[in-house]
Scaffold this active site. Structure first.
Site, PDB file in Angstrom:
ATOM      1  N   ARG A 112      32.195  39.244  47.633  1.00  0.00           N
ATOM      2  CA  ARG A 112      33.344  38.911  46.782  1.00  0.00           C
ATOM      3  C   ARG A 112      34.538  39.818  47.089  1.00  0.00           C
ATOM      4  NH1 ARG A 112      35.075  39.557  40.898  1.00  0.00           N
ATOM      5  NH2 ARG A 112      35.938  37.546  40.292  1.00  0.00           N
ATOM      6  N   ILE A 120      40.869  34.343  40.978  1.00  0.00           N
ATOM      7  CA  ILE A 120      39.498  34.125  41.461  1.00  0.00           C
ATOM      8  C   ILE A 120      38.649  34.111  40.190  1.00  0.00           C
ATOM      9  CG2 ILE A 120      39.243  36.630  41.906  1.00  0.00           C
ATOM     10  CD1 ILE A 120      37.195  35.998  44.063  1.00  0.00           C
ATOM     11  N   SER A 121      37.796  33.104  40.043  1.00  0.00           N
ATOM     12  CA  SER A 121      37.046  32.926  38.801  1.00  0.00           C
ATOM     13  C   SER A 121      36.058  34.062  38.570  1.00  0.00           C
ATOM     14  CB  SER A 121      36.295  31.596  38.825  1.00  0.00           C
ATOM     15  OG  SER A 121      37.181  30.527  39.043  1.00  0.00           O
ATOM     16  N   GLN A 122      35.632  34.151  37.319  1.00  0.00           N
ATOM     17  CA  GLN A 122      34.635  35.135  36.903  1.00  0.00           C
ATOM     18  C   GLN A 122      33.296  34.837  37.612  1.00  0.00           C
ATOM     19  OE1 GLN A 122      33.540  34.388  32.909  1.00  0.00           O
ATOM     20  NE2 GLN A 122      32.446  36.302  32.654  1.00  0.00           N
TER      21      GLN A 122
END
Ligand code: SAH
Length: 225
Positions: free
Chosen positions: A48, A74-76
């Site tokens: 990530r 950027i999503s969780q």
């Protein structure tokens, strides 16, 4: 391992624990106590930190969204893992993502299926995602700049479609581009308002079944046509 590698390994461990914890906490809504171990493996594998801006790299393993520029995020990690689980990915699947963004969700999915197609409306984000995919050697993801409300007709039908921006309504084209038995995982609701993550399944006859999964908060899906 040197110090840097140890810090990273510790970050990944912490992220996986946070995902497992949030999965248990949200189980009363989702009915899901534990995510597919293959999904957790992909979360452990995909770096990530390669998908977040350099100045935020120290927060790459936090279980929260991060800004990626162009007003996008950027999503969780928990949400990425949950959405991937809800797609029920299988090795031979070909899936579509709407909202490439940083490229992270597509990367996670690409470790679990044969091929990922991803549509994004902001060309700069697509270009950056392509650069990261090349750097990582992820060669089973194809991207396109366009309006995801229309899906990506050329490669349809898909064994799963994931939308990573909140839509005001379920785009009919996306339902049409689902293979029988496939899921469309999509947050639906007003911009910055009450949004619900849905898992929509298309049966052999083309009928759809919709399951409410969880209240969520996504950046809006923009329909400029
Ligand atoms: N999947 C991403 C999350 C990106 S945020 C990740 O893992 O990082 C949502 C993305 O959807 C944004 O990049 C935004 O530009 C994009 N988007 C919004 N409306 C869209 C549309 N109509 N078609 C395609 N992409 C869209």
């Amino acid at each position: 391992m040197n110090e840097e590698q140890e810090r990273r390994a510790e970050g990944i461990r912490r992220m996986l624990e946070d995902i497992a914890r949030e999965t248990r906490l949200t189980a009363p809504f989702t009915g899901i106590e534990e995510l597919d171990p293959r999904v957790m493996q992909a979360m452990a594998e995909v770096p990530r930190d390669a998908f977040v801006p350099a100045e935020l790299r120290h927060r790459a393993w936090d279980n929260g969204p991060l800004p990626i520029g162009k007003g996008q995020t950027i999503s969780q990690p928990f949400i990425v893992a949950l959405m991937t689980h809800l797609l029920e990915p299988e090795p031979r699947d070909r899936m579509l993502e709407v909202g490439t963004g940083s490229g992270y969700q597509g990367a996670v999915l690409s470790r679990l299926v044969d091929r990922v197609y991803s549509v994004e409306r902001v060309p700069e984000l697509t270009a950056e995602a392509i650069r990261i995919y090349q750097e990582l050697g992820y060669d089973n993801i194809e991207t396109r700049v366009g309006n995801g409300f229309a899906g990506w007709e050329e490669h349809a039908p898909y064994d799963g479609i994931v939308v990573t921006a909140a839509a005001s309504h379920v785009p009919p084209a996306l339902v049409e581009q689902l293979a029988p038995g496939a899921h469309l995982v999509i947050p639906v609701g007003p911009p910055y308002g009450r949004q619900e993550l849905l898992q929509i399944t298309r049966d052999q006859e083309g009928q759809v079944d919709t399951r409410d999964i969880l209240p969520v908060a996504f950046v809006p899906m923009i329909d400029e046509d």
